[in-house]
Design a protein around this motif. Sequence first.
Motif, PDB file in Angstrom:
ATOM      1  N   PHE A 104      -5.286  10.793  32.419  1.00  0.00           N
ATOM      2  CA  PHE A 104      -5.445  11.109  33.837  1.00  0.00           C
ATOM      3  C   PHE A 104      -5.705   9.830  34.621  1.00  0.00           C
ATOM      4  CE2 PHE A 104      -5.476  15.667  33.323  1.00  0.00           C
ATOM      5  CZ  PHE A 104      -5.792  15.816  31.992  1.00  0.00           C
ATOM      6  N   PRO A 105      -4.654   9.245  35.185  1.00  0.00           N
ATOM      7  CA  PRO A 105      -4.806   8.020  35.975  1.00  0.00           C
ATOM      8  C   PRO A 105      -4.972   8.324  37.461  1.00  0.00           C
ATOM      9  CG  PRO A 105      -2.494   8.375  35.482  1.00  0.00           C
ATOM     10  CD  PRO A 105      -3.250   9.539  34.885  1.00  0.00           C
ATOM     11  N   TRP A 106      -5.525   7.375  38.167  1.00  0.00           N
ATOM     12  CA  TRP A 106      -5.579   7.395  39.622  1.00  0.00           C
ATOM     13  C   TRP A 106      -4.800   6.186  40.135  1.00  0.00           C
ATOM     14  CZ3 TRP A 106      -7.887  10.919  42.974  1.00  0.00           C
ATOM     15  CH2 TRP A 106      -8.679  11.916  42.367  1.00  0.00           C
ATOM     16  N   TYR A 107      -4.037   6.430  41.200  1.00  0.00           N
ATOM     17  CA  TYR A 107      -3.261   5.371  41.815  1.00  0.00           C
ATOM     18  C   TYR A 107      -3.723   5.174  43.259  1.00  0.00           C
ATOM     19  CZ  TYR A 107       0.050   4.960  37.971  1.00  0.00           C
ATOM     20  OH  TYR A 107       0.615   4.706  36.753  1.00  0.00           O
ATOM     21  N   GLN A 108      -3.603   3.931  43.704  1.00  0.00           N
ATOM     22  CA  GLN A 108      -3.986   3.545  45.065  1.00  0.00           C
ATOM     23  C   GLN A 108      -2.744   2.991  45.756  1.00  0.00           C
ATOM     24  OE1 GLN A 108      -6.183  -0.219  45.411  1.00  0.00           O
ATOM     25  NE2 GLN A 108      -7.750   0.847  46.597  1.00  0.00           N
ATOM     26  N   GLN A 109      -2.511   3.445  46.981  1.00  0.00           N
ATOM     27  CA  GLN A 109      -1.333   2.974  47.712  1.00  0.00           C
ATOM     28  C   GLN A 109      -1.727   2.501  49.103  1.00  0.00           C
ATOM     29  OE1 GLN A 109       1.640   5.938  48.747  1.00  0.00           O
ATOM     30  NE2 GLN A 109       3.295   4.431  48.629  1.00  0.00           N
ATOM     31  N   PHE A 110      -1.405   1.238  49.392  1.00  0.00           N
ATOM     32  CA  PHE A 110      -1.606   0.700  50.725  1.00  0.00           C
ATOM     33  C   PHE A 110      -0.317   0.861  51.529  1.00  0.00           C
ATOM     34  CE2 PHE A 110      -5.764  -0.850  50.194  1.00  0.00           C
ATOM     35  CZ  PHE A 110      -5.886  -1.340  48.904  1.00  0.00           C
ATOM     36  N   PRO A 111      -0.423   0.921  52.859  1.00  0.00           N
ATOM     37  CA  PRO A 111       0.772   1.108  53.689  1.00  0.00           C
ATOM     38  C   PRO A 111       1.835   0.054  53.408  1.00  0.00           C
ATOM     39  CG  PRO A 111      -1.204   1.397  54.997  1.00  0.00           C
ATOM     40  CD  PRO A 111      -1.666   0.908  53.649  1.00  0.00           C
ATOM     41  N   ALA A 169      -8.045   4.857  34.928  1.00  0.00           N
ATOM     42  CA  ALA A 169      -7.527   5.997  34.176  1.00  0.00           C
ATOM     43  C   ALA A 169      -8.548   6.444  33.140  1.00  0.00           C
ATOM     44  CB  ALA A 169      -6.206   5.647  33.504  1.00  0.00           C
ATOM     45  N   ILE A 170      -8.449   7.726  32.729  1.00  0.00           N
ATOM     46  CA  ILE A 170      -9.407   8.280  31.784  1.00  0.00           C
ATOM     47  C   ILE A 170      -8.718   9.199  30.792  1.00  0.00           C
ATOM     48  CG2 ILE A 170      -9.995  10.341  33.141  1.00  0.00           C
ATOM     49  CD1 ILE A 170     -12.968   9.776  32.375  1.00  0.00           C
ATOM     50  N   ARG A 171      -9.232   9.216  29.561  1.00  0.00           N
ATOM     51  CA  ARG A 171      -8.764  10.158  28.543  1.00  0.00           C
ATOM     52  C   ARG A 171      -9.587  11.428  28.648  1.00  0.00           C
ATOM     53  NH1 ARG A 171     -10.194   6.099  24.662  1.00  0.00           N
ATOM     54  NH2 ARG A 171     -11.488   7.747  23.764  1.00  0.00           N
ATOM     55  N   PRO A 172      -9.066  12.566  28.211  1.00  0.00           N
ATOM     56  CA  PRO A 172      -9.802  13.824  28.365  1.00  0.00           C
ATOM     57  C   PRO A 172     -10.996  13.974  27.431  1.00  0.00           C
ATOM     58  CG  PRO A 172      -7.703  14.193  27.268  1.00  0.00           C
ATOM     59  CD  PRO A 172      -7.699  12.776  27.738  1.00  0.00           C
ATOM     60  N   ASP A 173     -11.141  13.083  26.446  1.00  0.00           N
ATOM     61  CA  ASP A 173     -12.304  13.176  25.559  1.00  0.00           C
ATOM     62  C   ASP A 173     -13.473  12.334  26.058  1.00  0.00           C
ATOM     63  OD1 ASP A 173     -11.326  10.764  22.978  1.00  0.00           O
ATOM     64  OD2 ASP A 173     -10.938  10.824  25.132  1.00  0.00           O
ATOM     65  N   ARG A 190     -16.810  -0.409  41.515  1.00  0.00           N
ATOM     66  CA  ARG A 190     -17.292   0.643  42.415  1.00  0.00           C
ATOM     67  C   ARG A 190     -16.557   1.970  42.229  1.00  0.00           C
ATOM     68  NH1 ARG A 190     -15.902  -0.006  47.188  1.00  0.00           N
ATOM     69  NH2 ARG A 190     -14.403  -1.716  47.009  1.00  0.00           N
ATOM     70  N   PHE A 191     -15.586   1.992  41.333  1.00  0.00           N
ATOM     71  CA  PHE A 191     -14.762   3.180  41.127  1.00  0.00           C
ATOM     72  C   PHE A 191     -15.157   3.898  39.834  1.00  0.00           C
ATOM     73  CE2 PHE A 191     -11.798   2.309  44.521  1.00  0.00           C
ATOM     74  CZ  PHE A 191     -11.873   0.934  44.675  1.00  0.00           C
ATOM     75  N   THR A 192     -15.380   5.213  39.937  1.00  0.00           N
ATOM     76  CA  THR A 192     -15.769   6.015  38.781  1.00  0.00           C
ATOM     77  C   THR A 192     -14.919   7.273  38.738  1.00  0.00           C
ATOM     78  OG1 THR A 192     -18.059   5.232  38.891  1.00  0.00           O
ATOM     79  CG2 THR A 192     -17.651   7.265  37.654  1.00  0.00           C
ATOM     80  N   ILE A 193     -14.414   7.589  37.548  1.00  0.00           N
ATOM     81  CA  ILE A 193     -13.772   8.892  37.332  1.00  0.00           C
ATOM     82  C   ILE A 193     -14.760   9.766  36.573  1.00  0.00           C
ATOM     83  CG2 ILE A 193     -11.868  10.169  36.319  1.00  0.00           C
ATOM     84  CD1 ILE A 193     -10.220   7.673  36.251  1.00  0.00           C
ATOM     85  N   SER A 194     -14.940  10.990  37.060  1.00  0.00           N
ATOM     86  CA  SER A 194     -15.690  11.998  36.321  1.00  0.00           C
ATOM     87  C   SER A 194     -14.705  13.055  35.848  1.00  0.00           C
ATOM     88  CB  SER A 194     -16.751  12.639  37.215  1.00  0.00           C
ATOM     89  OG  SER A 194     -17.684  11.677  37.640  1.00  0.00           O
ATOM     90  N   PHE A 195     -14.847  13.475  34.591  1.00  0.00           N
ATOM     91  CA  PHE A 195     -13.871  14.391  34.010  1.00  0.00           C
ATOM     92  C   PHE A 195     -14.579  15.588  33.406  1.00  0.00           C
ATOM     93  CE2 PHE A 195      -9.530  15.016  32.759  1.00  0.00           C
ATOM     94  CZ  PHE A 195      -9.612  15.865  31.676  1.00  0.00           C
ATOM     95  N   ASN A 196     -14.162  16.791  33.774  1.00  0.00           N
ATOM     96  CA  ASN A 196     -14.723  18.032  33.244  1.00  0.00           C
ATOM     97  C   ASN A 196     -13.599  18.793  32.561  1.00  0.00           C
ATOM     98  OD1 ASN A 196     -15.691  20.660  32.816  1.00  0.00           O
ATOM     99  ND2 ASN A 196     -17.082  20.528  34.566  1.00  0.00           N
ATOM    100  N   LYS A 197     -13.518  18.648  31.247  1.00  0.00           N
ATOM    101  CA  LYS A 197     -12.392  19.221  30.490  1.00  0.00           C
ATOM    102  C   LYS A 197     -12.402  20.744  30.535  1.00  0.00           C
ATOM    103  CE  LYS A 197     -10.046  18.768  26.056  1.00  0.00           C
ATOM    104  NZ  LYS A 197     -10.086  18.107  24.722  1.00  0.00           N
ATOM    105  N   SER A 198     -13.569  21.353  30.429  1.00  0.00           N
ATOM    106  CA  SER A 198     -13.630  22.812  30.385  1.00  0.00           C
ATOM    107  C   SER A 198     -13.195  23.428  31.721  1.00  0.00           C
ATOM    108  CB  SER A 198     -15.034  23.293  30.011  1.00  0.00           C
ATOM    109  OG  SER A 198     -15.974  22.836  30.977  1.00  0.00           O
TER     110      SER A 198
END
Lengths: 113, 114
Positions: free
Chosen positions: A33-40, A49-53, A61-69
Amino acid sequence: QQQVKQSPQSLIVQKGGISIINCAYENTAFDYFPWYQQFPGKGPALLIAIRPDVSEKKEGRFTISFNKSAKQFSLHIMDSQPGDSATYFCAARSTGTASKLTFGTGTRLQVTL
Amino acid sequence: DVKVTQSSRYLVKRTGEKVFLECVQDMDHENMFWYRQDPGLGLRLIYFSYDVKMKEKGDIPEGYSVSREKKERFSLILESASTNQTSMYLCASSLAGAFSYEQYFGPGTRLTVT
């Protein structure tokens, strides 16, 4: 056939605040599960990006939180800066040949002074 | 430095014309992708290719075709352009395997069909 739902569509945050963008998915055959950033005027670029496990991943300053259930994941931007103003897309990678990405609809973030 | 280039930044075509959009990557990536980006709809996959001469349909292939004769080049073809194909078109490439979640995008081609 939208399999990744993203909210909100737009977000205005004051400088120094926390920006939170949420995504939910339906297909359990996603394996990253990746996140992308786009400037104009630019193409999107991988942000984090994060794996589901893994339940959380932090890079600066960027954090991904993942809730598999719950099949949900979110991006938190701490101490938001005007330079973070961009469009953010969550995505999910399918297993299999070529490993295509399914993108969310995007969130336009504006960080005000 | 990783680079994906697209043949045009802006393109204006008439309804019914055949349109070619070209994409070149210099990273020796196996995978290449074509997306269109529309406000409120995000990035939608049109076609992708995991090897030379191989192609697979994405989520919205209707009205489009692709060609990949060389590893570094992936072309998107609009056989008969229509006004509903007015959009931003983005090309991307990635490695195969574990790191394929990192796609490298070109700057996009804004196509207007009148």
